[in-house]
Motif scaffolding. Sequence first.
Motif, short mmCIF file in Angstrom:
data_model
loop_
_atom_site.label_atom_id
_atom_site.label_comp_id
_atom_site.label_asym_id
_atom_site.label_seq_id
_atom_site.Cartn_x
_atom_site.Cartn_y
_atom_site.Cartn_z
N ASN A 12 17.69 25.51 97.08
CA ASN A 12 18.09 25.33 95.68
C ASN A 12 17.32 24.19 95.02
O ASN A 12 17.00 24.28 93.84
CB ASN A 12 19.59 25.10 95.56
N ASP A 13 17.04 23.11 95.75
CA ASP A 13 16.25 22.02 95.17
C ASP A 13 14.86 22.49 94.80
O ASP A 13 14.32 22.13 93.76
CB ASP A 13 16.16 20.84 96.15
N GLU A 14 14.30 23.32 95.65
CA GLU A 14 12.97 23.88 95.39
C GLU A 14 13.00 24.79 94.16
O GLU A 14 12.11 24.72 93.30
CB GLU A 14 12.53 24.68 96.62
N LEU A 15 14.03 25.61 94.06
CA LEU A 15 14.16 26.51 92.91
C LEU A 15 14.39 25.72 91.62
O LEU A 15 13.83 26.06 90.58
CB LEU A 15 15.32 27.49 93.12
N ARG A 16 15.17 24.66 91.69
CA ARG A 16 15.40 23.82 90.51
C ARG A 16 14.10 23.18 90.04
O ARG A 16 13.84 23.08 88.84
CB ARG A 16 16.44 22.75 90.82
N ALA A 24 22.67 38.50 90.73
CA ALA A 24 21.68 37.44 90.92
C ALA A 24 22.39 36.14 91.26
O ALA A 24 23.60 36.00 91.05
CB ALA A 24 20.85 37.26 89.65
N GLU A 25 21.63 35.20 91.77
CA GLU A 25 22.17 33.88 92.06
C GLU A 25 21.94 32.98 90.86
O GLU A 25 20.83 32.94 90.31
CB GLU A 25 21.47 33.29 93.28
N LEU A 26 22.97 32.29 90.45
CA LEU A 26 22.84 31.28 89.39
C LEU A 26 22.39 30.00 90.07
O LEU A 26 23.16 29.38 90.81
CB LEU A 26 24.16 31.10 88.66
N VAL A 27 21.14 29.61 89.86
CA VAL A 27 20.59 28.43 90.51
C VAL A 27 21.20 27.17 89.92
O VAL A 27 21.62 26.27 90.65
CB VAL A 27 19.04 28.39 90.36
N GLU A 28 21.26 27.11 88.59
CA GLU A 28 21.86 25.96 87.93
C GLU A 28 22.11 26.26 86.46
O GLU A 28 21.52 27.17 85.90
CB GLU A 28 20.97 24.72 88.05
N VAL A 45 19.63 29.24 84.95
CA VAL A 45 18.46 29.72 85.70
C VAL A 45 18.96 30.68 86.77
O VAL A 45 19.87 30.37 87.54
CB VAL A 45 17.70 28.54 86.35
N TYR A 46 18.33 31.85 86.81
CA TYR A 46 18.73 32.93 87.72
C TYR A 46 17.64 33.23 88.73
O TYR A 46 16.45 33.18 88.41
CB TYR A 46 19.05 34.20 86.92
N TYR A 47 18.08 33.61 89.92
CA TYR A 47 17.16 33.92 91.04
C TYR A 47 17.64 35.18 91.73
O TYR A 47 18.83 35.38 91.93
CB TYR A 47 17.19 32.74 92.02
N ARG A 48 16.68 36.01 92.10
CA ARG A 48 17.02 37.18 92.93
C ARG A 48 15.89 37.41 93.89
O ARG A 48 14.76 37.31 93.62
CB ARG A 48 17.27 38.42 92.09
#
Length: 81
Positions: free
Chosen positions: A2-6, A67-71, A78-81
């Motif tokens: 998650n830190d990387e995605l942020r 999707a995953e809500l990153v933050e 911010v969304y991730y899949r």
Amino acid sequence: MNDELRAQAQKIDVTVWVGKAGIESVRDELDDQLANRELVKVKFLRSARGGTDTAELAADLADMVDAELVETRGNTGVYYR
């Protein structure tokens, strides 16, 4: 992870805007964008929020598109899949 995605999210632009039509109106667009890229940033305009806070709307939208809500930061999610 998650830190990387942020960190990555700080470098991308908003590509989906949620307005007075609500999150239903952007569901397909967000789904399409997540199929083509790792992260998508969504801006929740004041007219979309009404009496709901951004975090709640963002979480509901994440569930809709699986999707995953990153933050959430401010009025942006911010969304991730």
